[in-house]
Write a protein that holds these residues in place. Structure first.
Motif, PDB file in Angstrom:
ATOM      1  N   UNK A  33       0.600  -1.259   0.096  1.00 56.41           N
ATOM      2  CA  UNK A  33      -0.170   0.185   0.092  1.00 56.41           C
ATOM      3  C   UNK A  33       1.156   1.214  -0.265  1.00 56.41           C
ATOM      4  N   UNK A  34       0.972   2.178  -1.089  1.00 56.32           N
ATOM      5  CA  UNK A  34       1.573   3.106  -0.965  1.00 56.32           C
ATOM      6  C   UNK A  34       1.023   4.278  -1.260  1.00 56.32           C
ATOM      7  N   UNK A  35       1.570   5.653  -0.045  1.00 58.08           N
ATOM      8  CA  UNK A  35       1.165   6.949  -0.041  1.00 58.08           C
ATOM      9  C   UNK A  35       2.366   7.679  -1.054  1.00 58.08           C
ATOM     10  N   UNK A  36       1.953   8.568  -2.277  1.00 57.72           N
ATOM     11  CA  UNK A  36       2.515   9.028  -3.061  1.00 57.72           C
ATOM     12  C   UNK A  36       2.134  10.603  -2.048  1.00 57.72           C
ATOM     13  N   UNK A  37       3.211  11.479  -2.288  1.00 57.84           N
ATOM     14  CA  UNK A  37       4.191  12.922  -2.274  1.00 57.84           C
ATOM     15  C   UNK A  37       4.408  13.449  -2.422  1.00 57.84           C
ATOM     16  N   UNK A  65      -1.964   1.947  -4.932  1.00 57.36           N
ATOM     17  CA  UNK A  65      -2.058   3.702  -4.596  1.00 57.36           C
ATOM     18  C   UNK A  65      -3.365   3.569  -3.396  1.00 57.36           C
ATOM     19  N   UNK A  66      -2.887   4.267  -1.921  1.00 53.29           N
ATOM     20  CA  UNK A  66      -4.207   4.503  -1.844  1.00 53.29           C
ATOM     21  C   UNK A  66      -4.456   5.645  -1.060  1.00 53.29           C
ATOM     22  N   UNK A  67      -3.102   7.050  -1.352  1.00 49.78           N
ATOM     23  CA  UNK A  67      -3.857   8.177  -1.222  1.00 49.78           C
ATOM     24  C   UNK A  67      -2.335   9.042  -1.832  1.00 49.78           C
ATOM     25  N   UNK A  68      -3.028  10.547  -2.327  1.00 51.68           N
ATOM     26  CA  UNK A  68      -1.558  10.582  -2.840  1.00 51.68           C
ATOM     27  C   UNK A  68      -2.244  12.199  -1.935  1.00 51.68           C
ATOM     28  N   UNK A  69      -0.452  12.990  -1.582  1.00 50.13           N
ATOM     29  CA  UNK A  69      -0.704  14.420  -1.287  1.00 50.13           C
ATOM     30  C   UNK A  69       0.643  14.899  -1.908  1.00 50.13           C
ATOM     31  N   UNK A  70      -0.366  16.360  -2.146  1.00 49.88           N
ATOM     32  CA  UNK A  70       0.786  17.679  -2.677  1.00 49.88           C
ATOM     33  C   UNK A  70       0.978  18.658  -2.021  1.00 49.88           C
ATOM     34  N   UNK A 113       5.641   5.401   1.594  1.00 49.16           N
ATOM     35  CA  UNK A 113       5.182   6.300   1.695  1.00 49.16           C
ATOM     36  C   UNK A 113       6.777   6.496   0.460  1.00 49.16           C
ATOM     37  N   UNK A 114       6.241   6.851  -1.093  1.00 48.20           N
ATOM     38  CA  UNK A 114       6.804   7.608  -1.941  1.00 48.20           C
ATOM     39  C   UNK A 114       6.933   9.101  -2.507  1.00 48.20           C
ATOM     40  N   UNK A 115       8.394   9.650  -2.796  1.00 50.79           N
ATOM     41  CA  UNK A 115       7.491  10.384  -2.708  1.00 50.79           C
ATOM     42  C   UNK A 115       8.072  11.115  -4.625  1.00 50.79           C
ATOM     43  N   UNK A 116       7.567  11.826  -4.935  1.00 55.60           N
ATOM     44  CA  UNK A 116       7.952  11.999  -5.954  1.00 55.60           C
ATOM     45  C   UNK A 116       9.459  12.069  -6.614  1.00 55.60           C
ATOM     46  N   UNK A 117       9.489  13.917  -6.164  1.00 53.30           N
ATOM     47  CA  UNK A 117      10.915  14.186  -5.353  1.00 53.30           C
ATOM     48  C   UNK A 117      11.914  13.559  -5.200  1.00 53.30           C
ATOM     49  N   UNK A 138      10.430   8.629  -5.549  1.00 58.13           N
ATOM     50  CA  UNK A 138      10.396   7.586  -6.492  1.00 58.13           C
ATOM     51  C   UNK A 138      11.708   7.106  -7.910  1.00 58.13           C
ATOM     52  N   UNK A 139      12.514   7.486  -8.049  1.00 57.01           N
ATOM     53  CA  UNK A 139      13.121   7.457  -8.726  1.00 57.01           C
ATOM     54  C   UNK A 139      14.217   5.783  -7.929  1.00 57.01           C
ATOM     55  N   UNK A 140      14.228   5.475  -7.215  1.00 57.65           N
ATOM     56  CA  UNK A 140      14.563   4.937  -6.021  1.00 57.65           C
ATOM     57  C   UNK A 140      13.956   3.848  -5.941  1.00 57.65           C
ATOM     58  N   UNK A 141      12.327   3.849  -6.067  1.00 55.08           N
ATOM     59  CA  UNK A 141      11.680   2.482  -6.265  1.00 55.08           C
ATOM     60  C   UNK A 141      12.857   2.270  -8.500  1.00 55.08           C
TER      61      UNK A 141
END
Length: 145
Positions: A33-37, A65-70, A113-117, A138-141
């Motif tokens: 279960x991944x939260x994207x930030x 994907x269980x949630x997104x935060x910006x 928790x996966x950060x786009x940055x 995200x680049x490390x995944x």
């Protein structure tokens, strides 16, 4: 007579090879279960498309994907004035947004928790400690696959 300070007399502050083995920890996102930030400046108009692309990439690898935060910086008049100031080097986000992400992760039962940055190793350690779950960029995944 003045003698120069010799660096080899002082003990090393940073961890040796054992710290290199701990961080960054490869994270497997398949079945998690991944939260994207996302962290974006106000100049980035297509931040929704970037978040959608990150979500589809993680979903293609088997993540749920269980949630997104910006966190957007420089959107308000006061924020525009602060664009030249450094952001939090510890967490990349504001303290209120970190608390919001932590609450969202608890509510959605996120595993990762996966950060786009991109994140530094220090930011990963701090955010992992605050959020209570592994935090990677995200680049490390991509590198873990």
């Amino acid at each position: 007579m003045y003698q120069f300070r010799r660096r080899d007399r002082r003990p090393a502050r940073r961890g040796g090879p054992e710290s290199a083995e701990r961080w960054p920890v490869p994270i497997e996102v398949a079945g998690a279960n991944v939260m994207i930030v996302g962290y974006f400046s106000a100049k980035e108009k297509s931040y929704v498309a970037l978040m959608d692309a990150a979500a589809s990439e993680l979903t293609a690898r088997g993540a749920r994907i269980v949630g997104r935060t910006v966190q957007r910086r420089g959107v308000s008049g006061g924020g525009v004035k602060k664009m030249a100031l450094p952001y939090s080097s510890r967490t990349l986000l504001s303290s209120g947004k970190v608390r919001e992400v932590a609450a969202a992760c608890e509510g959605a039962d996120a595993d990762v928790v996966v950060f786009v940055a991109s994140l530094t190793e220090h930011q990963q350690r701090v955010l992992t400690g605050i959020l209570g779950r592994p935090t990677v960029s995200l680049s490390e995944t991509r590198a873990a696959d």
